[in-house]
Design a protein around this motif. Sequence first.
Motif, PDB file in Angstrom:
ATOM      1  N   SER A 105     -10.378   0.145  -3.823  1.00 44.91           N
ATOM      2  CA  SER A 105      -9.976   1.444  -2.441  1.00 44.91           C
ATOM      3  C   SER A 105     -11.441   1.773  -2.401  1.00 44.91           C
ATOM      4  O   SER A 105     -11.436   2.130  -3.740  1.00 44.91           O
TER       5      SER A 105
ATOM      6  N   ALA B 102       2.274   5.593  -8.589  1.00 41.41           N
ATOM      7  CA  ALA B 102       0.458   5.439  -8.864  1.00 41.41           C
ATOM      8  C   ALA B 102       0.451   7.229  -7.731  1.00 41.41           C
ATOM      9  O   ALA B 102       0.018   7.922  -8.050  1.00 41.41           O
ATOM     10  N   VAL B 103       1.035   6.517  -6.597  1.00 39.60           N
ATOM     11  CA  VAL B 103       0.881   7.966  -6.229  1.00 39.60           C
ATOM     12  C   VAL B 103       2.369   9.320  -6.526  1.00 39.60           C
ATOM     13  O   VAL B 103       1.407  10.148  -5.838  1.00 39.60           O
TER      14      VAL B 103
ATOM     15  N   ASP C 198       0.947  -1.063   0.349  1.00 41.92           N
ATOM     16  CA  ASP C 198       0.043  -0.398  -0.056  1.00 41.92           C
ATOM     17  C   ASP C 198       0.580   0.952   0.002  1.00 41.92           C
ATOM     18  O   ASP C 198       1.769   1.237   0.656  1.00 41.92           O
TER      19      ASP C 198
ATOM     20  N   THR D  58      -1.988  -1.622 -10.122  1.00 41.36           N
ATOM     21  CA  THR D  58      -2.345  -1.303  -8.404  1.00 41.36           C
ATOM     22  C   THR D  58      -3.760  -0.363  -8.391  1.00 41.36           C
ATOM     23  O   THR D  58      -4.697  -0.403 -10.039  1.00 41.36           O
ATOM     24  N   THR D  59      -4.328  -0.869  -7.362  1.00 45.51           N
ATOM     25  CA  THR D  59      -5.907   0.284  -7.181  1.00 45.51           C
ATOM     26  C   THR D  59      -5.648   1.738  -6.531  1.00 45.51           C
ATOM     27  O   THR D  59      -4.054   2.007  -6.643  1.00 45.51           O
ATOM     28  N   VAL D  60      -6.526   2.615  -7.162  1.00 51.80           N
ATOM     29  CA  VAL D  60      -5.982   3.872  -6.843  1.00 51.80           C
ATOM     30  C   VAL D  60      -6.966   4.511  -6.927  1.00 51.80           C
ATOM     31  O   VAL D  60      -8.309   4.433  -6.930  1.00 51.80           O
TER      32      VAL D  60
ATOM     33  N   ALA E 176      -3.245   4.103  -2.883  1.00 47.57           N
ATOM     34  CA  ALA E 176      -3.180   2.511  -3.865  1.00 47.57           C
ATOM     35  C   ALA E 176      -2.923   1.922  -3.123  1.00 47.57           C
ATOM     36  O   ALA E 176      -2.159   1.997  -1.781  1.00 47.57           O
ATOM     37  N   ASP E 177      -2.899   0.341  -3.512  1.00 48.67           N
ATOM     38  CA  ASP E 177      -3.367  -1.143  -3.138  1.00 48.67           C
ATOM     39  C   ASP E 177      -1.916  -1.307  -4.508  1.00 48.67           C
ATOM     40  O   ASP E 177      -3.515  -1.926  -5.036  1.00 48.67           O
TER      41      ASP E 177
ATOM     42  N   SER F 225      -7.925   1.397   1.941  1.00 47.40           N
ATOM     43  CA  SER F 225      -7.331  -0.018   1.099  1.00 47.40           C
ATOM     44  C   SER F 225      -8.942  -0.811   1.742  1.00 47.40           C
ATOM     45  O   SER F 225      -9.233  -0.356   2.755  1.00 47.40           O
TER      46      SER F 225
ATOM     47  N   SER G 243       2.491   0.502  -6.275  1.00 46.39           N
ATOM     48  CA  SER G 243       1.697   1.312  -6.062  1.00 46.39           C
ATOM     49  C   SER G 243       2.541   3.143  -5.542  1.00 46.39           C
ATOM     50  O   SER G 243       1.629   4.364  -5.567  1.00 46.39           O
TER      51      SER G 243
END
Length: 372
Positions: free
Chosen positions: A157, A84-85, A35, A137-139, A68-69, A229, A81
């Motif tokens: 998330s 992404a951030v 994460d 990754t999710t976001v 982000a996960d 997350s 992740s």
Amino acid sequence: MPSYTPPETPVPRPGVRIRVAGLTDVGLTRDHNEDAFAWADLTTGEQHRDASGHVLDVGARGMVFVVADGMGGAAAGELASDMAVEAVLDTFAQNWTPAFGALPDEFAQVLRDAADTANHRIYAYAGAHPEYAGMGTTVTIAALLGDTLYAAQVGDSRAYVVRAGEARMITKDQSLMQKLIEAGELTEEEAEVNDRRNIILQALGPDATVRADITTQRLQRGDTLVLCSDGLSVHLRAPDIAAVVSRHEEPSDACAALIAAANAGGGHDNITAVVVRFDGEGLPPDATESVGYHAYALPDQPRLDRLQGRMRSGAVPAVKRPPITPLEGVPVAARPETARVAAAPEPRDATRAYVWVGLFALVVAVAYAVYR
């Protein structure tokens, strides 16, 4: 569901004050943390990726918060992740400038560009490094302008707003379970215990393009935003989140309590929470809009093509900072209110998930045809 457009143009006003904190934990069954989280003051350019609490007066350019996960196993999810951030922060820093204006559609466009930037960066990196194939990754990105939150969602998330002791999601999971709920095949209660609840329909990285879901929420004084997350939401339902946030006035205490509660419920995954409390004369005492999911109608813009061109040329800087995992070095036995679990589930595989989606949908269609 019909698109939602705010009835009035939210104009940035002085007098909005926030208290914000974030925390991430490896959980009880994973050996490393995939994460990542951050937030940034878009007026001053100041960025934060630490666990300490902050009190900020929001400027005319607003704020952005992101969770982000990652997924992909080994170090791939951790890298995805963090990329992404970093991409979200880069996009707002480079594109949300005074020269760009301060209109809601422009703000939402930068928000969508941030998700596209992150997707392109991760996808290109995996293409250039075969050892990271399948990384993703999710976001969930929440950005504040004036008295309105704008959220961009890819994956599962979540973003909740807690108002008057009740928590409601302002995002919608991009997951198989959410599609089956909308089709009337499952109830929310059934979906929460289904074996396929971790199958997501979209993530940053596995595909060349991604479609972020953009939503909006008008705020009032006393509202609290919770970004998390799925390591948190799989163990805590909305009433649980509201109860914890209502018991802890300070966001840093609320983050710690949320993570402790998720670990007490099993801690099957990495757990991340960002808690933001909103106050000040710049927010109305009573908002006319209820808390919930409101899709934001944002037209496609040719500006996105120009942004992608800058990414391909390398104009958008590469990821520089490692992910922050404040509690990862703390022994599990030393953490309060936790319980051990025998084994951890395998990390999510986005490619394999798409195969399961197709098979599951086929089974549902056949069953419906036979029994109707």
